[in-house]
Design an enzyme around this catalytic site. Structure first.
Site, short mmCIF file in Angstrom:
data_model
loop_
_atom_site.label_atom_id
_atom_site.label_comp_id
_atom_site.label_asym_id
_atom_site.label_seq_id
_atom_site.Cartn_x
_atom_site.Cartn_y
_atom_site.Cartn_z
N ASP A 8 37.64 36.33 47.33
CA ASP A 8 38.83 36.62 48.13
C ASP A 8 38.37 37.23 49.45
O ASP A 8 37.20 37.60 49.60
CB ASP A 8 39.75 37.59 47.38
CG ASP A 8 41.01 37.95 48.18
OD1 ASP A 8 41.63 37.03 48.74
OD2 ASP A 8 41.36 39.14 48.24
N SER A 9 39.30 37.36 50.37
CA SER A 9 38.99 38.00 51.65
C SER A 9 38.74 39.49 51.49
O SER A 9 38.30 40.15 52.43
CB SER A 9 40.13 37.76 52.64
OG SER A 9 41.33 38.35 52.17
N TYR A 40 41.99 37.52 56.18
CA TYR A 40 41.85 36.14 56.61
C TYR A 40 43.15 35.62 57.23
O TYR A 40 43.14 34.77 58.10
CB TYR A 40 41.53 35.24 55.41
CG TYR A 40 40.08 35.22 54.96
CD1 TYR A 40 39.12 36.09 55.50
CD2 TYR A 40 39.67 34.34 53.97
CE1 TYR A 40 37.81 36.06 55.06
CE2 TYR A 40 38.35 34.30 53.52
CZ TYR A 40 37.43 35.17 54.07
OH TYR A 40 36.12 35.13 53.64
N GLY A 41 44.27 36.13 56.73
CA GLY A 41 45.57 35.57 57.08
C GLY A 41 46.00 35.71 58.51
O GLY A 41 47.00 35.14 58.93
N CYS A 72 42.54 33.48 46.87
CA CYS A 72 43.14 33.78 48.17
C CYS A 72 43.98 32.58 48.58
O CYS A 72 43.47 31.45 48.61
CB CYS A 72 42.04 34.04 49.20
SG CYS A 72 42.62 34.21 50.91
N THR A 74 45.38 31.87 51.55
CA THR A 74 44.98 31.34 52.86
C THR A 74 43.72 30.51 52.74
O THR A 74 43.62 29.42 53.30
CB THR A 74 44.77 32.50 53.85
OG1 THR A 74 45.97 33.27 53.95
CG2 THR A 74 44.42 31.97 55.23
N GLU A 151 44.14 47.08 51.42
CA GLU A 151 42.68 47.24 51.45
C GLU A 151 42.29 48.71 51.58
O GLU A 151 41.28 49.15 51.03
CB GLU A 151 42.09 46.44 52.63
CG GLU A 151 42.04 44.94 52.42
CD GLU A 151 40.94 44.50 51.47
OE1 GLU A 151 39.84 45.10 51.49
OE2 GLU A 151 41.17 43.56 50.69
N CYS A 182 50.22 35.87 48.47
CA CYS A 182 48.92 36.44 48.85
C CYS A 182 48.45 37.24 47.64
O CYS A 182 49.24 37.98 47.05
CB CYS A 182 49.07 37.36 50.07
SG CYS A 182 47.57 38.32 50.44
N THR A 183 47.19 37.09 47.27
CA THR A 183 46.72 37.73 46.04
C THR A 183 46.62 39.24 46.16
O THR A 183 46.44 39.94 45.16
CB THR A 183 45.35 37.15 45.60
OG1 THR A 183 44.42 37.24 46.68
CG2 THR A 183 45.50 35.71 45.16
N HIS A 184 46.74 39.77 47.38
CA HIS A 184 46.83 41.22 47.53
C HIS A 184 48.18 41.75 47.04
O HIS A 184 48.27 42.88 46.54
CB HIS A 184 46.66 41.63 49.00
CG HIS A 184 45.26 41.60 49.50
ND1 HIS A 184 44.58 40.42 49.74
CD2 HIS A 184 44.40 42.60 49.82
CE1 HIS A 184 43.37 40.71 50.18
NE2 HIS A 184 43.24 42.02 50.25
#
Length: 257
Positions: A8-9, A40-41, A72, A74, A151, A182-184
């Protein structure tokens, strides 16, 4: 013994990693969080693709993974097709799985997607949902501030609660299903649920299931390992990842590709 790579980012992909660990308890797992380049997005597609290939080359050619999970949204849209042709190993992403799950749950045929600007710019969910059922309407809202805040470690403050509310208020119609694009975002799902009473879709479980359909059950040959790599601050990554993964992480090795 197989090794599955997940990337992932940043730290958000641990929402997918958690499901991969459940579905593949007998397999080695390597997770790479490209936190130095997160999010990344907000980048251009060509740059996202280039970053994705650096990470996936590391996992495939140096770490010899047998399957790759793009944790991710994106990155899935920007690079999955290229990766599938490039490596000759199973490569799965989160978008199609999230879209399929959203279609299963909607009753009023109105699905909302919250995601990064790049994911929405590529119309990933709208296209995937239309392939399954063209009668479903998809509405998207970009949430550019979420990833950076997650993050750093999300705080349950009134200001952050109002931010979630303001994003959800951007939907112009009544949606009964919301895809976390978004996986976040699953990492703050309980806070999002305060302001949305419908179905909330996290593509993580379906992504792990789809990989299992492709590669099947692993076999216990010896105790499997779980390794973490991050391109940013490893201690910062470790702190946030442990909180959301719900288990201790022994070490996060810093690697800048």
């Amino acid at each position: 013994m197989r090794t599955i790579g997940v990337f992932d980012s940043g730290v958000g992909g641990v929402s997918v990693l958690k499901e991969v660990l459940r579905k593949f308890p007998a397999d080695n797992i390597i997770y790479f969080g490209d936190s130095l380049h997160a999010p990344y997005g907000e980048k251009e597609i060509d740059e996202i693709r280039s970053l994705c290939l650096k990470v996936s080359d590391f996992l495939v050619y140096e770490k010899k993974v047998d399957a790759l999970v793009i944790a991710c949204n994106t990155a899935t849209g920007a690079a999955m097709d290229i990766m599938q042709k490039r490596y000759g190993i199973p490569v799965v992403g989160v978008v199609e799985n999230g879209a399929a799950e959203g279609v299963k749950h909607t009753h009023n045929k109105s699905i909302g997607v919250i995601a990064t600007p790049a994911t929405i710019k590529m119309d990933l969910y709208k296209k995937s949902i239309a392939k399954i059922d063209s009668s479903i309407k998809t509405y998207s809202v970009k949430c550019p501030l979420f990833v950076g805040m997650i993050e750093k470690g999300w705080e349950d403050t009134l200001e952050n609660d109002e931010l979630i509310k303001s994003y959800l208020n951007e939907f112009s119609v009544e949606i009964d299903t919301l895809i976390l694009g978004c996986t976040h975002y699953p990492l703050i799902r309980k806070y999002i649920a305060r302001h949305f009473n419908g179905n909330i879709i996290d593509p993580a479980e379906e992504t792990a299931k789809s990989l299992k359909k492709i590669i099947g059950e692993g076999k216990y040959l010896h105790k499997p390992y779980l390794k973490f790599y991050a391109s940013g601050d490893p201690e910062k990554f470790k702190k946030v990842a442990q909180e959301f993964l719900g288990q201790e992480i022994c070490e996060v090795e810093k690697i800048i590709l």
